[in-house]
Each structure stands twice: as C-alpha cells, then as structure tokens.
Design a protein around this motif. Structure first.
Motif, short mmCIF file in Angstrom:
data_model
loop_
_atom_site.label_atom_id
_atom_site.label_comp_id
_atom_site.label_asym_id
_atom_site.label_seq_id
_atom_site.Cartn_x
_atom_site.Cartn_y
_atom_site.Cartn_z
N GLU A 24 -37.50 -57.17 -84.10
CA GLU A 24 -36.64 -58.28 -84.57
C GLU A 24 -37.51 -59.45 -85.05
N MET A 25 -38.59 -59.73 -84.33
CA MET A 25 -39.49 -60.82 -84.74
C MET A 25 -40.14 -60.49 -86.09
N VAL A 26 -40.51 -59.23 -86.29
CA VAL A 26 -41.10 -58.81 -87.56
C VAL A 26 -40.09 -59.01 -88.69
N ARG A 27 -38.84 -58.67 -88.44
CA ARG A 27 -37.80 -58.88 -89.46
C ARG A 27 -37.67 -60.35 -89.82
N LYS A 28 -37.71 -61.23 -88.83
CA LYS A 28 -37.57 -62.67 -89.09
C LYS A 28 -38.79 -63.24 -89.81
N ARG A 29 -39.99 -62.81 -89.41
CA ARG A 29 -41.23 -63.30 -90.03
C ARG A 29 -41.48 -62.71 -91.40
N GLY A 30 -41.04 -61.47 -91.56
CA GLY A 30 -41.28 -60.78 -92.82
C GLY A 30 -42.59 -60.03 -92.87
N ILE A 31 -43.36 -60.08 -91.79
CA ILE A 31 -44.63 -59.35 -91.69
C ILE A 31 -44.78 -58.80 -90.28
N GLY A 32 -45.58 -57.75 -90.17
CA GLY A 32 -45.91 -57.20 -88.86
C GLY A 32 -47.36 -57.48 -88.54
N ILE A 33 -47.63 -57.76 -87.28
CA ILE A 33 -49.00 -58.05 -86.85
C ILE A 33 -49.31 -57.16 -85.65
N SER A 34 -50.45 -56.50 -85.68
CA SER A 34 -50.89 -55.65 -84.58
C SER A 34 -52.23 -56.19 -84.09
N VAL A 35 -52.29 -56.46 -82.81
CA VAL A 35 -53.54 -56.94 -82.20
C VAL A 35 -53.94 -55.95 -81.12
N GLY A 36 -54.81 -55.01 -81.49
CA GLY A 36 -55.32 -54.05 -80.53
C GLY A 36 -54.31 -53.06 -79.99
N GLU A 37 -53.21 -52.84 -80.68
CA GLU A 37 -52.17 -51.94 -80.15
C GLU A 37 -52.49 -50.47 -80.37
#
Length: 62
Positions: A24-37
């Motif tokens: 849901e946060m990715v949808r709101k921001r419009g981008i996805g962020i992965s930190v060490g996942e």
C-alpha cells in the motif's frame, strides 16, 4: 492463507500483514524501495511504467 514467505535476509518481509502495508505504501509513493530484503548487501528502487490508458505494462528496477 498461502504458503509461508521465505526469509532470505534478516530484512525480508515475511509477515503477510506487513507485506500488505508495504504494498500500500508503494502504491501511495509510486515507487518501491528494497533495503537488503533479497541480499543484505544490495538495495534497490523500482518504478512502474504505464501506457497511455494508465495500465501498468512494465516496471524498471535498479
């Protein structure tokens, strides 16, 4: 319920409720962020690519 989510690193999201919140946060921001996942030593960012009718057709990830 589905199969368990595999924990690849200490940062991998394996809780389905947390994953839904992240989506849901990715949808709101419009981008996805992965930190060490996926790998503890790698970070990434991704963005959707839409066609002229606003249909998702691809994404780019670095």
């Amino acid at each position: 319920m589905g199969q368990p989510l595999e924990k690849l690193t200490p940062f991998t999201i394996t809780d389905r409720k947390s994953l839904r919140g992240e989506i849901e946060m990715v949808r709101k921001r419009g981008i996805g962020i992965s930190v060490g996942e996926l790998d503890e030593n790698e970070n990434g960012i991704s963005a959707p690519i839409f066609d002229q009718r606003n249909n998702l057709i691809a994404f780019i990830s670095v």
